[in-house]
Design a protein around this motif. Structure first.
Motif, PDB file in Angstrom:
ATOM      1  N   TRP A   8      46.882 -41.369  53.824  1.00  0.00           N
ATOM      2  CA  TRP A   8      46.925 -41.152  55.273  1.00  0.00           C
ATOM      3  C   TRP A   8      45.534 -40.819  55.807  1.00  0.00           C
ATOM      4  O   TRP A   8      45.081 -41.375  56.808  1.00  0.00           O
ATOM      5  CB  TRP A   8      47.926 -40.034  55.567  1.00  0.00           C
ATOM      6  N   MET A   9      44.836 -39.905  55.123  1.00  0.00           N
ATOM      7  CA  MET A   9      43.506 -39.474  55.564  1.00  0.00           C
ATOM      8  C   MET A   9      42.483 -40.598  55.422  1.00  0.00           C
ATOM      9  O   MET A   9      41.601 -40.760  56.266  1.00  0.00           O
ATOM     10  CB  MET A   9      43.078 -38.236  54.766  1.00  0.00           C
ATOM     11  N   THR A  10      42.625 -41.391  54.379  1.00  0.00           N
ATOM     12  CA  THR A  10      41.727 -42.536  54.189  1.00  0.00           C
ATOM     13  C   THR A  10      41.874 -43.522  55.341  1.00  0.00           C
ATOM     14  O   THR A  10      40.895 -44.057  55.866  1.00  0.00           O
ATOM     15  CB  THR A  10      42.021 -43.239  52.841  1.00  0.00           C
ATOM     16  N   GLU A  11      43.126 -43.730  55.751  1.00  0.00           N
ATOM     17  CA  GLU A  11      43.396 -44.637  56.871  1.00  0.00           C
ATOM     18  C   GLU A  11      42.840 -44.072  58.176  1.00  0.00           C
ATOM     19  O   GLU A  11      42.222 -44.790  58.966  1.00  0.00           O
ATOM     20  CB  GLU A  11      44.910 -44.852  56.989  1.00  0.00           C
ATOM     21  N   LEU A  12      43.033 -42.765  58.401  1.00  0.00           N
ATOM     22  CA  LEU A  12      42.564 -42.127  59.641  1.00  0.00           C
ATOM     23  C   LEU A  12      41.040 -42.185  59.769  1.00  0.00           C
ATOM     24  O   LEU A  12      40.505 -42.288  60.878  1.00  0.00           O
ATOM     25  CB  LEU A  12      43.007 -40.666  59.700  1.00  0.00           C
ATOM     26  N   THR A  13      40.351 -42.092  58.639  1.00  0.00           N
ATOM     27  CA  THR A  13      38.876 -42.061  58.653  1.00  0.00           C
ATOM     28  C   THR A  13      38.262 -43.428  58.368  1.00  0.00           C
ATOM     29  O   THR A  13      37.052 -43.525  58.138  1.00  0.00           O
ATOM     30  CB  THR A  13      38.352 -41.042  57.617  1.00  0.00           C
ATOM     31  N   ASN A  14      39.106 -44.432  58.368  1.00  0.00           N
ATOM     32  CA  ASN A  14      38.638 -45.808  58.088  1.00  0.00           C
ATOM     33  C   ASN A  14      37.884 -45.873  56.756  1.00  0.00           C
ATOM     34  O   ASN A  14      36.896 -46.612  56.614  1.00  0.00           O
ATOM     35  CB  ASN A  14      37.734 -46.322  59.219  1.00  0.00           C
ATOM     36  N   GLY A  15      38.346 -45.058  55.803  1.00  0.00           N
ATOM     37  CA  GLY A  15      37.754 -45.068  54.475  1.00  0.00           C
ATOM     38  C   GLY A  15      36.418 -44.345  54.381  1.00  0.00           C
ATOM     39  O   GLY A  15      35.771 -44.367  53.327  1.00  0.00           O
ATOM     40  N   GLN A  16      36.012 -43.681  55.471  1.00  0.00           N
ATOM     41  CA  GLN A  16      34.702 -43.013  55.475  1.00  0.00           C
ATOM     42  C   GLN A  16      34.781 -41.536  55.091  1.00  0.00           C
ATOM     43  O   GLN A  16      33.751 -40.894  54.883  1.00  0.00           O
ATOM     44  CB  GLN A  16      34.051 -43.159  56.860  1.00  0.00           C
ATOM     45  N   GLY A  17      35.987 -40.983  55.019  1.00  0.00           N
ATOM     46  CA  GLY A  17      36.142 -39.575  54.628  1.00  0.00           C
ATOM     47  C   GLY A  17      36.009 -39.419  53.121  1.00  0.00           C
ATOM     48  O   GLY A  17      36.513 -40.236  52.349  1.00  0.00           O
ATOM     49  N   ILE A  18      35.308 -38.381  52.702  1.00  0.00           N
ATOM     50  CA  ILE A  18      35.160 -38.094  51.273  1.00  0.00           C
ATOM     51  C   ILE A  18      36.159 -37.003  50.903  1.00  0.00           C
ATOM     52  O   ILE A  18      36.058 -35.856  51.364  1.00  0.00           O
ATOM     53  CB  ILE A  18      33.724 -37.632  50.941  1.00  0.00           C
ATOM     54  N   LEU A  19      37.141 -37.362  50.085  1.00  0.00           N
ATOM     55  CA  LEU A  19      38.223 -36.434  49.723  1.00  0.00           C
ATOM     56  C   LEU A  19      37.924 -35.722  48.413  1.00  0.00           C
ATOM     57  O   LEU A  19      37.414 -36.337  47.470  1.00  0.00           O
ATOM     58  CB  LEU A  19      39.543 -37.193  49.611  1.00  0.00           C
ATOM     59  N   LYS A  20      38.279 -34.439  48.371  1.00  0.00           N
ATOM     60  CA  LYS A  20      38.041 -33.646  47.158  1.00  0.00           C
ATOM     61  C   LYS A  20      39.178 -32.653  46.949  1.00  0.00           C
ATOM     62  O   LYS A  20      39.486 -31.863  47.836  1.00  0.00           O
ATOM     63  CB  LYS A  20      36.708 -32.885  47.287  1.00  0.00           C
ATOM     64  N   GLU A  21      39.807 -32.734  45.769  1.00  0.00           N
ATOM     65  CA  GLU A  21      40.842 -31.763  45.425  1.00  0.00           C
ATOM     66  C   GLU A  21      40.191 -30.451  44.977  1.00  0.00           C
ATOM     67  O   GLU A  21      39.290 -30.452  44.149  1.00  0.00           O
ATOM     68  CB  GLU A  21      41.739 -32.293  44.300  1.00  0.00           C
ATOM     69  N   LYS A  22      40.682 -29.344  45.537  1.00  0.00           N
ATOM     70  CA  LYS A  22      40.138 -28.035  45.194  1.00  0.00           C
ATOM     71  C   LYS A  22      41.199 -27.240  44.426  1.00  0.00           C
ATOM     72  O   LYS A  22      41.991 -27.811  43.700  1.00  0.00           O
ATOM     73  CB  LYS A  22      39.679 -27.312  46.458  1.00  0.00           C
ATOM     74  N   GLU A  23      41.213 -25.916  44.610  1.00  0.00           N
ATOM     75  CA  GLU A  23      42.117 -25.095  43.807  1.00  0.00           C
ATOM     76  C   GLU A  23      43.570 -25.169  44.282  1.00  0.00           C
ATOM     77  O   GLU A  23      43.849 -25.526  45.428  1.00  0.00           O
ATOM     78  CB  GLU A  23      41.650 -23.620  43.803  1.00  0.00           C
ATOM     79  N   ALA A  24      44.469 -24.816  43.360  1.00  0.00           N
ATOM     80  CA  ALA A  24      45.896 -24.718  43.682  1.00  0.00           C
ATOM     81  C   ALA A  24      46.206 -23.266  44.019  1.00  0.00           C
ATOM     82  O   ALA A  24      45.764 -22.346  43.328  1.00  0.00           O
ATOM     83  CB  ALA A  24      46.738 -25.182  42.508  1.00  0.00           C
ATOM     84  N   VAL A  25      46.941 -23.055  45.099  1.00  0.00           N
ATOM     85  CA  VAL A  25      47.281 -21.700  45.543  1.00  0.00           C
ATOM     86  C   VAL A  25      48.741 -21.664  45.996  1.00  0.00           C
ATOM     87  O   VAL A  25      49.330 -22.703  46.306  1.00  0.00           O
ATOM     88  CB  VAL A  25      46.383 -21.230  46.710  1.00  0.00           C
ATOM     89  N   TYR A  26      49.306 -20.462  46.028  1.00  0.00           N
ATOM     90  CA  TYR A  26      50.657 -20.301  46.551  1.00  0.00           C
ATOM     91  C   TYR A  26      50.604 -19.865  48.012  1.00  0.00           C
ATOM     92  O   TYR A  26      49.855 -18.945  48.373  1.00  0.00           O
ATOM     93  CB  TYR A  26      51.424 -19.251  45.751  1.00  0.00           C
ATOM     94  N   LEU A  27      51.403 -20.518  48.836  1.00  0.00           N
ATOM     95  CA  LEU A  27      51.554 -20.109  50.224  1.00  0.00           C
ATOM     96  C   LEU A  27      52.905 -19.436  50.394  1.00  0.00           C
ATOM     97  O   LEU A  27      53.917 -19.922  49.885  1.00  0.00           O
ATOM     98  CB  LEU A  27      51.488 -21.325  51.167  1.00  0.00           C
ATOM     99  N   GLU A  28      52.919 -18.310  51.115  1.00  0.00           N
ATOM    100  CA  GLU A  28      54.149 -17.545  51.296  1.00  0.00           C
ATOM    101  C   GLU A  28      54.764 -17.805  52.672  1.00  0.00           C
ATOM    102  O   GLU A  28      54.067 -17.832  53.690  1.00  0.00           O
ATOM    103  CB  GLU A  28      53.879 -16.050  51.146  1.00  0.00           C
ATOM    104  N   THR A  29      56.084 -17.969  52.659  1.00  0.00           N
ATOM    105  CA  THR A  29      56.829 -18.123  53.908  1.00  0.00           C
ATOM    106  C   THR A  29      58.014 -17.160  53.860  1.00  0.00           C
ATOM    107  O   THR A  29      58.795 -17.160  52.909  1.00  0.00           O
ATOM    108  CB  THR A  29      57.354 -19.563  54.077  1.00  0.00           C
ATOM    109  N   LEU A  30      58.151 -16.329  54.890  1.00  0.00           N
ATOM    110  CA  LEU A  30      59.274 -15.391  54.959  1.00  0.00           C
ATOM    111  C   LEU A  30      60.564 -16.164  55.173  1.00  0.00           C
ATOM    112  O   LEU A  30      60.631 -17.040  56.024  1.00  0.00           O
ATOM    113  CB  LEU A  30      59.046 -14.399  56.098  1.00  0.00           C
ATOM    114  N   ILE A  31      61.585 -15.840  54.362  1.00  0.00           N
ATOM    115  CA  ILE A  31      62.864 -16.562  54.520  1.00  0.00           C
ATOM    116  C   ILE A  31      63.983 -15.578  54.844  1.00  0.00           C
ATOM    117  O   ILE A  31      63.821 -14.380  54.748  1.00  0.00           O
ATOM    118  CB  ILE A  31      63.209 -17.369  53.256  1.00  0.00           C
TER     119      ILE A  31
END
Length: 210
Positions: A187-210
């Motif tokens: 999706w991001m590659t399409e939005l940036t016409n292939g000009q965006g440089i993508l980089k995977e960083k760290e994995a983290v937990y996000l909390e959501t109150l249920i």
């Protein structure tokens, strides 16, 4: 790492009165047995004049650490009911101590089981339960000319924006669920016409109150 699990929001306490006895539930997150034991010791010190300080904890991705302590109540009437509440609520990395100040009326085995279970359950509800979902932070470096478009698209998308770094180029960090990483990249590659440089960083937990 688990993709998703439930635990308590943090520290909380809640008091109920049953047949003149005070039951105070102390609830906290704990990621190790040492942390859980330290929490129990701390509560016992704070309530050293209490009749009982009964406890239970459930720790580990596969609930591999499970302990229950009746602290002088008849065997199986306090710690186990607390532990069963943790299991029923499907909580992980959670410790509960229920402090009892005896009010002069004996409850019997069945009454104790119900009282400790009720106290633990209400204590957990009062503290709050959160869903912790594993996310990967993915950065995309783009030219400033793309910033307005990408930011608008992100804010109306299912992806959660973490941070924007305004440097020589713009770097946008986004939280992405593990199973949606490739979809997001496409999706991001399409939005940036292939000009965006993508980089995977760290994995983290996000909390959501249920």
């Amino acid at each position: 790492m688990l993709p998703c699990y439930h635990t308590v929001k943090g520290y909380g306490e809640h008091e109920i009165i049953i047949q003149k006895s005070r039951f105070i539930a102390h609830v906290c997150t704990s990621t190790s047995e040492e942390e859980a034991q330290a929490f129990i010791i701390d509560i016992k010190k704070k309530h050293k004049d209490a009749t009982h300080n009964c406890s239970a904890y459930l720790i580990g991705e596969n609930d591999q650490i499970q302990k229950a302590n009746d602290d002088g109540e008849p065997s199986g009437t306090a710690g186990v009911p607390i532990l069963e509440v943790l299991k029923k609520r499907k909580l992980k990395d959670t410790v509960v101590v229920v402090t009892r100040y005896f009010g002069g009326i004996k409850l019997g085995a069945g009454g104790l089981i119900r009282a400790y279970g009720k106290s633990a359950s209400e204590g957990i509800t009062a503290t709050g339960v959160v869903e912790r979902k594993l996310m990967t932070i993915i950065g995309v470096t783009i030219d400033y000319t793309f910033l307005g478009k990408i930011e608008n698209e992100l804010r109306t998308s299912p992806y959660q924006l973490k941070e924007i770094h305004y440097l020589e180029s713009v770097e946008i960090d986004v939280y992405v669920e593990t199973e949606k990483i490739q979809t997001y990249k496409n999706w991001m590659t399409e939005l940036t016409n292939g000009q965006g440089i993508l980089k995977e960083k760290e994995a983290v937990y996000l909390e959501t109150l249920i």
